[in-house]
Scaffold this motif. Structure first.
Motif, PDB file in Angstrom:
ATOM      1  N   GLY A  19       0.815  -1.215   0.000  1.00  0.00           N
ATOM      2  CA  GLY A  19       0.000   0.000   0.000  1.00  0.00           C
ATOM      3  C   GLY A  19       0.842   1.256   0.000  1.00  0.00           C
ATOM      4  O   GLY A  19       0.574   2.213  -0.737  1.00  0.00           O
ATOM      5  N   VAL A  20       1.887   1.266   0.827  1.00  0.00           N
ATOM      6  CA  VAL A  20       2.805   2.411   0.849  1.00  0.00           C
ATOM      7  C   VAL A  20       3.495   2.565  -0.508  1.00  0.00           C
ATOM      8  O   VAL A  20       3.619   3.680  -1.036  1.00  0.00           O
ATOM      9  CB  VAL A  20       3.856   2.232   1.967  1.00  0.00           C
ATOM     10  N   GLY A  21       3.910   1.445  -1.086  1.00  0.00           N
ATOM     11  CA  GLY A  21       4.583   1.502  -2.382  1.00  0.00           C
ATOM     12  C   GLY A  21       3.691   2.042  -3.479  1.00  0.00           C
ATOM     13  O   GLY A  21       4.134   2.814  -4.336  1.00  0.00           O
ATOM     14  N   VAL A  22       2.420   1.642  -3.465  1.00  0.00           N
ATOM     15  CA  VAL A  22       1.474   2.147  -4.470  1.00  0.00           C
ATOM     16  C   VAL A  22       1.270   3.652  -4.308  1.00  0.00           C
ATOM     17  O   VAL A  22       1.186   4.400  -5.297  1.00  0.00           O
ATOM     18  CB  VAL A  22       0.132   1.399  -4.361  1.00  0.00           C
ATOM     19  N   LEU A  23       1.201   4.122  -3.060  1.00  0.00           N
ATOM     20  CA  LEU A  23       0.960   5.543  -2.814  1.00  0.00           C
ATOM     21  C   LEU A  23       2.125   6.415  -3.256  1.00  0.00           C
ATOM     22  O   LEU A  23       1.928   7.520  -3.764  1.00  0.00           O
ATOM     23  CB  LEU A  23       0.679   5.776  -1.318  1.00  0.00           C
ATOM     24  N   VAL A  24       3.347   5.931  -3.047  1.00  0.00           N
ATOM     25  CA  VAL A  24       4.514   6.756  -3.382  1.00  0.00           C
ATOM     26  C   VAL A  24       5.094   6.439  -4.753  1.00  0.00           C
ATOM     27  O   VAL A  24       5.882   7.220  -5.280  1.00  0.00           O
ATOM     28  CB  VAL A  24       5.626   6.600  -2.318  1.00  0.00           C
ATOM     29  N   GLY A  25       4.677   5.282  -5.312  1.00  0.00           N
ATOM     30  CA  GLY A  25       5.313   4.841  -6.555  1.00  0.00           C
ATOM     31  C   GLY A  25       5.144   5.810  -7.704  1.00  0.00           C
ATOM     32  O   GLY A  25       6.091   6.072  -8.458  1.00  0.00           O
ATOM     33  N   HIS A  26       3.937   6.376  -7.875  1.00  0.00           N
ATOM     34  CA  HIS A  26       3.704   7.268  -9.017  1.00  0.00           C
ATOM     35  C   HIS A  26       4.459   8.589  -8.875  1.00  0.00           C
ATOM     36  O   HIS A  26       4.567   9.340  -9.843  1.00  0.00           O
ATOM     37  CB  HIS A  26       2.204   7.543  -9.162  1.00  0.00           C
ATOM     38  N   PRO A  29      10.259   8.893 -10.421  1.00  0.00           N
ATOM     39  CA  PRO A  29      10.511   8.754 -11.857  1.00  0.00           C
ATOM     40  C   PRO A  29      10.760   7.300 -12.228  1.00  0.00           C
ATOM     41  O   PRO A  29      11.180   6.487 -11.395  1.00  0.00           O
ATOM     42  CB  PRO A  29      11.754   9.617 -12.084  1.00  0.00           C
ATOM     43  N   GLU A  30      10.519   6.973 -13.495  1.00  0.00           N
ATOM     44  CA  GLU A  30      10.641   5.581 -13.934  1.00  0.00           C
ATOM     45  C   GLU A  30      12.048   5.040 -13.715  1.00  0.00           C
ATOM     46  O   GLU A  30      12.225   3.880 -13.335  1.00  0.00           O
ATOM     47  CB  GLU A  30      10.265   5.468 -15.414  1.00  0.00           C
ATOM     48  N   ARG A  31      13.073   5.871 -13.947  1.00  0.00           N
ATOM     49  CA  ARG A  31      14.445   5.390 -13.770  1.00  0.00           C
ATOM     50  C   ARG A  31      14.720   5.020 -12.306  1.00  0.00           C
ATOM     51  O   ARG A  31      15.479   4.106 -12.021  1.00  0.00           O
ATOM     52  CB  ARG A  31      15.439   6.442 -14.245  1.00  0.00           C
ATOM     53  N   THR A  32      14.056   5.730 -11.372  1.00  0.00           N
ATOM     54  CA  THR A  32      14.227   5.414  -9.957  1.00  0.00           C
ATOM     55  C   THR A  32      13.557   4.093  -9.618  1.00  0.00           C
ATOM     56  O   THR A  32      14.122   3.264  -8.891  1.00  0.00           O
ATOM     57  CB  THR A  32      13.647   6.537  -9.085  1.00  0.00           C
ATOM     58  N   ARG A  33      12.342   3.872 -10.143  1.00  0.00           N
ATOM     59  CA  ARG A  33      11.649   2.608  -9.901  1.00  0.00           C
ATOM     60  C   ARG A  33      12.429   1.440 -10.496  1.00  0.00           C
ATOM     61  O   ARG A  33      12.526   0.376  -9.894  1.00  0.00           O
ATOM     62  CB  ARG A  33      10.236   2.663 -10.491  1.00  0.00           C
ATOM     63  N   ASP A  34      12.991   1.653 -11.694  1.00  0.00           N
ATOM     64  CA  ASP A  34      13.790   0.586 -12.314  1.00  0.00           C
ATOM     65  C   ASP A  34      15.029   0.280 -11.480  1.00  0.00           C
ATOM     66  O   ASP A  34      15.421  -0.886 -11.328  1.00  0.00           O
ATOM     67  CB  ASP A  34      14.209   0.997 -13.731  1.00  0.00           C
ATOM     68  N   LEU A  35      15.648   1.325 -10.932  1.00  0.00           N
ATOM     69  CA  LEU A  35      16.835   1.124 -10.105  1.00  0.00           C
ATOM     70  C   LEU A  35      16.494   0.348  -8.839  1.00  0.00           C
ATOM     71  O   LEU A  35      17.254  -0.533  -8.404  1.00  0.00           O
ATOM     72  CB  LEU A  35      17.469   2.472  -9.750  1.00  0.00           C
ATOM     73  N   VAL A  36      15.339   0.663  -8.236  1.00  0.00           N
ATOM     74  CA  VAL A  36      14.900  -0.049  -7.039  1.00  0.00           C
ATOM     75  C   VAL A  36      14.750  -1.540  -7.346  1.00  0.00           C
ATOM     76  O   VAL A  36      15.164  -2.402  -6.560  1.00  0.00           O
ATOM     77  CB  VAL A  36      13.576   0.540  -6.520  1.00  0.00           C
ATOM     78  N   ALA A 159       9.205  -1.623  -2.240  1.00  0.00           N
ATOM     79  CA  ALA A 159      10.005  -1.472  -3.457  1.00  0.00           C
ATOM     80  C   ALA A 159       9.294  -2.071  -4.664  1.00  0.00           C
ATOM     81  O   ALA A 159       9.247  -1.463  -5.746  1.00  0.00           O
ATOM     82  CB  ALA A 159      11.371  -2.138  -3.256  1.00  0.00           C
ATOM     83  N   PHE A 160       8.719  -3.271  -4.483  1.00  0.00           N
ATOM     84  CA  PHE A 160       8.030  -3.916  -5.595  1.00  0.00           C
ATOM     85  C   PHE A 160       6.826  -3.103  -6.047  1.00  0.00           C
ATOM     86  O   PHE A 160       6.613  -2.893  -7.242  1.00  0.00           O
ATOM     87  CB  PHE A 160       7.576  -5.321  -5.188  1.00  0.00           C
ATOM     88  N   ALA A 161       6.011  -2.666  -5.083  1.00  0.00           N
ATOM     89  CA  ALA A 161       4.782  -1.953  -5.436  1.00  0.00           C
ATOM     90  C   ALA A 161       5.080  -0.602  -6.064  1.00  0.00           C
ATOM     91  O   ALA A 161       4.312  -0.125  -6.909  1.00  0.00           O
ATOM     92  CB  ALA A 161       3.899  -1.775  -4.203  1.00  0.00           C
ATOM     93  N   SER A 162       6.194   0.024  -5.680  1.00  0.00           N
ATOM     94  CA  SER A 162       6.559   1.291  -6.311  1.00  0.00           C
ATOM     95  C   SER A 162       6.924   1.092  -7.770  1.00  0.00           C
ATOM     96  O   SER A 162       6.815   2.023  -8.576  1.00  0.00           O
ATOM     97  CB  SER A 162       7.726   1.937  -5.559  1.00  0.00           C
ATOM     98  N   SER A 163       7.324  -0.129  -8.121  1.00  0.00           N
ATOM     99  CA  SER A 163       7.679  -0.427  -9.506  1.00  0.00           C
ATOM    100  C   SER A 163       6.541  -1.098 -10.265  1.00  0.00           C
ATOM    101  O   SER A 163       6.276  -0.766 -11.418  1.00  0.00           O
ATOM    102  CB  SER A 163       8.914  -1.341  -9.553  1.00  0.00           C
ATOM    103  N   PHE A 164       5.866  -2.067  -9.611  1.00  0.00           N
ATOM    104  CA  PHE A 164       4.890  -2.894 -10.308  1.00  0.00           C
ATOM    105  C   PHE A 164       3.440  -2.530 -10.020  1.00  0.00           C
ATOM    106  O   PHE A 164       2.541  -2.983 -10.725  1.00  0.00           O
ATOM    107  CB  PHE A 164       5.112  -4.366  -9.938  1.00  0.00           C
TER     108      PHE A 164
END
Length: 245
Positions: A19-26, A29-36, A159-164
Motif C-alpha cells: 500500500g505504501v509503495g502504491v501511494l509513493v510509486g507514481h 521517476p521511472e528510472r528510480t523505480r527501475d533502479l529499485v 520497493a516492488f509496489a513502487s515499480s509494479f
C-alpha cells in the motif's frame, strides 16, 4: 502468541508495504523505480548465495557424502525444472495472476500487475526462511524466523509496489496458503523432515533465488517458476541417495 502468528504478521506487512509503495510509486521517476527493482534483484542474489552456502551443510554431507552434495542439488533442480516445464508452472502462475488482474485491477495497469504478482510471490515464498520459519512455527518452536522475514518482506513490498503497482498485493494469497500449509504440516506431523533434507531443500531454494535475482536485475528472464518442483525433489533425492550409502 499462537501457532500461525508469523504468517499472519507476514501477510499484514506485505499488504501495508504494498500500500505504501502504491501511494509513493507514481511520485518516483521511472528510472528510480527501475533502479529499485535492480537493487532488489542484486540483494536477492545475496540471499540466494547465502541460502546455498548454508544448505551445503555438515548434515547433508553426513547423509549423502561430500562428493554428492552438489550433485543432489543439481539433480533436484534438473528434475524439478523438467517437471515444472512440462507442467508449465510459470505459465500457470502468469495465468493465475492475469485472472486476479481481470477481477480486481484496472485495465490500464496491463502486464505490470502480472509481473508484480508473480515476481513478489516467488520472492516471498521461495527461500529458507519461508520454509524453515513456517515449520518452526508449526512445531511450536516460535515464530521469530517468520517475524524477521515479515519485516524484510514489508520493505521489499514497498520497493516492488513502487515499480509494479497493486499486483504485489495479490501475492498475499499464495503466501498465506503456502506458509499456512507448511505450518499445518509442521503442527500435524512434527519434525517430518530430517535436517539433511531440509538443508538440501534450502540449497535448491537458494539457487532458485539466484535465478530470480538474475531476472529482477534484468540480466536474463529465467522461468524460475518452473523450478519450484525442485523443492520437493531435493528431500526425495537425499532420502534416495541415503538408501544406497
Amino acid at each position: 502468541m499462537f501457532i500461525g502468528l508469523g504468517t499472519v504478521v507476514n501477510v499484514v506487512t506485505v499488504l501495508v508495504g504494498a500500500g505504501v509503495g502504491v501511494l509513493v510509486g507514481h511520485r518516483l521517476p521511472e528510472r528510480t523505480r527501475d533502479l529499485v527493482t535492480v537493487v532488489l534483484g542484486l540483494f536477492t542474489l545475496v540471499l540466494g548465495g547465502r541460502a546455498v552456502a548454508s544448505g551445503i551443510s555438515d548434515a547433508l554431507t553426513d547423509a549423502v557424502g561430500a562428493d554428492a552434495r552438489l550433485l543432489v542439488v543439481l539433480g533436484a533442480l534438473l528434475l524439478g525444472g523438467i517437471l515444472g516445464s512440462l507442467l508449465q508452472i510459470e505459465r500457470r502462475l502468469d495465468r493465475g495472476a492475469e485472472l486476479l488482474h481481470d477481477r480486481f485491477a484496472s485495465r490500464t495497469e496491463g502486464s505490470r500487475f502480472v509481473e508484480g504478482a508473480v515476481t513478489s510471490t516467488l520472492v516471498f515464498c521461495v527461500g529458507p526462511l519461508s520454509i524453515l520459519g513456517s515449520l518452526s512455527d508449526g512445531l511450536g518452536h516460535g515464530s521469530e524466523q517468520l517475524l524477521v522475514k515479515a519485516v524484510m518482506d514489508g520493505f521489499a513490498a514497498i520497493a516492488f509496489a513502487s515499480s509494479f503497482g497493486i499486483g504485489v498485493m495479490a501475492s498475499v494469497i499464495p503466501l498465506a496458503l503456502y506458509q499456512g500449509l507448511l505450518t499445518l504440516l509442521g503442527f500435524a506431523l512434527g519434525n517430518f523432515l530430517p535436517v539433511a533434507q531440509l538443508d538440501a531443500l534450502g540449497a535448491a531454494g537458494g539457487v532458485i533465488l539466484l535465478g530470480l535475482g538474475i531476472r529482477l536485475a534484468g540480466i536474463k528472464q529465467i522461468p524460475v517458476g518452473d523450478l519450484l518442483p525442485a523443492l520437493v525433489m531435493a528431500p526425495l533425492l537425499v532420502a534416495l541417495v541415503g538408501l544406497f550409502r
